[in-house]
Structure formats: C-alpha cells, structure tokens
Design a protein around this motif. Structure first.
Motif, PDB file in Angstrom:
ATOM      1  N   PRO A  20     -18.004  54.864 -16.752  1.00 31.38           N
ATOM      2  CA  PRO A  20     -18.408  54.990 -18.166  1.00 31.38           C
ATOM      3  C   PRO A  20     -19.288  53.820 -18.601  1.00 31.38           C
ATOM      4  O   PRO A  20     -19.276  52.751 -17.984  1.00 31.38           O
ATOM      5  CB  PRO A  20     -17.084  54.958 -18.930  1.00 31.38           C
ATOM      6  CG  PRO A  20     -16.023  55.193 -17.917  1.00 31.38           C
ATOM      7  CD  PRO A  20     -16.562  54.759 -16.602  1.00 31.38           C
ATOM      8  N   CYS A  21     -20.002  54.025 -19.677  1.00 26.65           N
ATOM      9  CA  CYS A  21     -20.820  52.965 -20.263  1.00 26.65           C
ATOM     10  C   CYS A  21     -19.921  51.786 -20.613  1.00 26.65           C
ATOM     11  O   CYS A  21     -18.849  51.961 -21.196  1.00 26.65           O
ATOM     12  CB  CYS A  21     -21.515  53.492 -21.518  1.00 26.65           C
ATOM     13  SG  CYS A  21     -22.495  52.260 -22.388  1.00 26.65           S
ATOM     14  N   ARG A  22     -20.362  50.583 -20.268  1.00 29.74           N
ATOM     15  CA  ARG A  22     -19.580  49.373 -20.534  1.00 29.74           C
ATOM     16  C   ARG A  22     -19.639  48.964 -22.005  1.00 29.74           C
ATOM     17  O   ARG A  22     -18.763  48.255 -22.490  1.00 29.74           O
ATOM     18  CB  ARG A  22     -20.114  48.224 -19.685  1.00 29.74           C
ATOM     19  CG  ARG A  22     -19.932  48.409 -18.197  1.00 29.74           C
ATOM     20  CD  ARG A  22     -20.557  47.210 -17.441  1.00 29.74           C
ATOM     21  NE  ARG A  22     -20.742  47.522 -16.054  1.00 29.74           N
ATOM     22  CZ  ARG A  22     -21.910  47.828 -15.488  1.00 29.74           C
ATOM     23  NH1 ARG A  22     -23.014  47.859 -16.210  1.00 29.74           N
ATOM     24  NH2 ARG A  22     -21.978  48.101 -14.206  1.00 29.74           N
ATOM     25  N   HIS A  23     -20.685  49.371 -22.710  1.00 33.68           N
ATOM     26  CA  HIS A  23     -20.887  48.949 -24.103  1.00 33.68           C
ATOM     27  C   HIS A  23     -21.344  50.120 -24.983  1.00 33.68           C
ATOM     28  O   HIS A  23     -22.406  50.064 -25.600  1.00 33.68           O
ATOM     29  CB  HIS A  23     -21.938  47.831 -24.165  1.00 33.68           C
ATOM     30  CG  HIS A  23     -21.634  46.664 -23.309  1.00 33.68           C
ATOM     31  ND1 HIS A  23     -20.656  45.748 -23.639  1.00 33.68           N
ATOM     32  CD2 HIS A  23     -22.135  46.277 -22.115  1.00 33.68           C
ATOM     33  CE1 HIS A  23     -20.601  44.831 -22.693  1.00 33.68           C
ATOM     34  NE2 HIS A  23     -21.475  45.122 -21.754  1.00 33.68           N
ATOM     35  N   PRO A  24     -20.536  51.175 -25.085  1.00 34.56           N
ATOM     36  CA  PRO A  24     -20.993  52.333 -25.868  1.00 34.56           C
ATOM     37  C   PRO A  24     -21.244  52.008 -27.343  1.00 34.56           C
ATOM     38  O   PRO A  24     -22.064  52.652 -27.987  1.00 34.56           O
ATOM     39  CB  PRO A  24     -19.857  53.346 -25.696  1.00 34.56           C
ATOM     40  CG  PRO A  24     -18.673  52.541 -25.301  1.00 34.56           C
ATOM     41  CD  PRO A  24     -19.196  51.351 -24.553  1.00 34.56           C
ATOM     42  N   GLU A  25     -20.569  51.002 -27.858  1.00 27.91           N
ATOM     43  CA  GLU A  25     -20.763  50.620 -29.264  1.00 27.91           C
ATOM     44  C   GLU A  25     -22.082  49.881 -29.485  1.00 27.91           C
ATOM     45  O   GLU A  25     -22.552  49.763 -30.615  1.00 27.91           O
ATOM     46  CB  GLU A  25     -19.586  49.765 -29.756  1.00 27.91           C
ATOM     47  CG  GLU A  25     -19.559  48.336 -29.239  1.00 27.91           C
ATOM     48  CD  GLU A  25     -19.194  48.151 -27.757  1.00 27.91           C
ATOM     49  OE1 GLU A  25     -19.341  47.028 -27.264  1.00 27.91           O
ATOM     50  OE2 GLU A  25     -18.778  49.109 -27.084  1.00 27.91           O
ATOM     51  N   LYS A  26     -22.704  49.390 -28.433  1.00 24.09           N
ATOM     52  CA  LYS A  26     -23.965  48.650 -28.545  1.00 24.09           C
ATOM     53  C   LYS A  26     -25.159  49.461 -28.053  1.00 24.09           C
ATOM     54  O   LYS A  26     -26.294  49.153 -28.388  1.00 24.09           O
ATOM     55  CB  LYS A  26     -23.899  47.367 -27.711  1.00 24.09           C
ATOM     56  CG  LYS A  26     -22.933  46.344 -28.230  1.00 24.09           C
ATOM     57  CD  LYS A  26     -22.972  45.112 -27.346  1.00 24.09           C
ATOM     58  CE  LYS A  26     -22.014  44.044 -27.829  1.00 24.09           C
ATOM     59  NZ  LYS A  26     -22.028  42.881 -26.943  1.00 24.09           N
TER      60      LYS A  26
END
Length: 188
Positions: free
Chosen positions: A135-141
């Motif tokens: 998964p994306c390590r920084h989905p919030e960014k």
C-alpha cells in the motif's frame, strides 16, 4: 460555500504565489478516456505509482470518486525550468507547488470542508513507490495527478480564461481541489 467562508479562504490565499485560480462546479468537468490513453502511451510514470493509472482506477471509477463533491477549486502556479524537454528535470521543480497544494487543502479543511486533491504529474514523496507490491506509505500526503483521473484540465482552463501556455521553459502546474461540507452528502 458561504460568502463568509469564501472571503476567509481568499484572504489566506493572498499568502501564496498563485498564478490564477477559480471555483468550478463538478458538472463542468470533462472526463476523457483519451487523456488516460496519453498517460498510458506517453508518460514514463504510468504503472509505477499509486498516484497514476492504473492504480487510481478506471476513468469511470475516478469520476465516481469526484462525484460526491459539490465544488472544485482549480489553481495554478508556474516555474521556469532549465529544459522543458527534460521530464525528470522539469518534475524536480514541482515540489513548491505540491507543498502549496498541501497548505491550501489545510485552509479549506479549517473552514469545515472535506477535501480531495488532485495535483501535478505523479507523486514524488518516496524515492521508490511501494506500488504495486504494498500500500501507499503516505496516502494522506499523496495527490493523484489531475490527468490520471482522465480530467481534461486544459478544457477547464480555457472555460475560465486561465493561462497555461507561457512559452519558453515555463511550466504551469495545476491543482484541483474538490470540496464539500463535512456533514453534507449530495444525492445523485
């Protein structure tokens, strides 16, 4: 959006080096399979990032992700680059625009909006993207690319008189924020 919230947002926008901006309605967006085809056939980032196709979903799936939002906020900034033909060198100049996008998202959230942001060419937060193995390590960014959603951003720019062809080695960076009141769900 109330006039009071709009005034508060626009006061804070004065702090940023925005080239131009406008508010848009969701209904004004043009989603195009042709834009996606260009991603697939011409962009070296295709299939290498969570911010790009095919990871973002089909154009129809992307359209459905945008549908719940009542309004959009399209803005641009620009950079003068060394060689506009050098894609990797050009993309190195986008960090300031991405940070500005992050901060402007914060302004909208402070005014009580739920925000979804699309921005510039792919994502460069991590040196190597986890896609597709993890998964994306920084989905919030991470901000998916506007074009990766199949959105014809030049159509919006032309509708609203937003300049994007400055010539020379000037690159125009686009971001598109979708926003809605946090407690409000629109039924279609």
């Amino acid at each position: 959006m109330t006039e009071k919230k709009k005034i508060q947002i626009e006061k804070q926008l004065l702090e940023f080096p925005l080239a131009q901006y406008t508010y848009i309605r969701w209904e004004e967006l043009v989603f195009s399979e042709q834009v996606r085809h260009i991603c697939e056939t011409e962009c070296p980032r295709y299939g290498t990032s969570w911010a790009c196709p095919p990871a973002v979903g089909t154009v129809e799936e992307c359209r459905e992700k945008c549908r719940p939002y009542e309004e959009g906020f399209l803005f641009t900034s620009f950079s003068e680059v060394l060689d506009i033909e050098d894609l990797e060198g050009t993309l190195a100049f986008r960090a300031a625009h991405e940070e500005m996008t992050r901060q402007i998202c914060g302004i909208f959230r402070e005014q009580g909006f739920e925000v979804m942001a699309l921005s510039t060419e792919s994502c460069a937060i991590c040196e190597t993207c986890a896609y597709p193995k993890a998964p994306c390590r920084h989905p919030e960014k991470m901000f998916p690319c506007v074009e990766s959603y199949g959105i014809l951003v030049t159509d919006l720019a032309e509708k609203y008189g937003i300049e994007f062809m400055y010539g020379g080695n000037v690159v125009t960076w686009f971001s598109l924020l979708f926003f809605k009141e946090k407690d409000h769900e629109k039924v279609f």
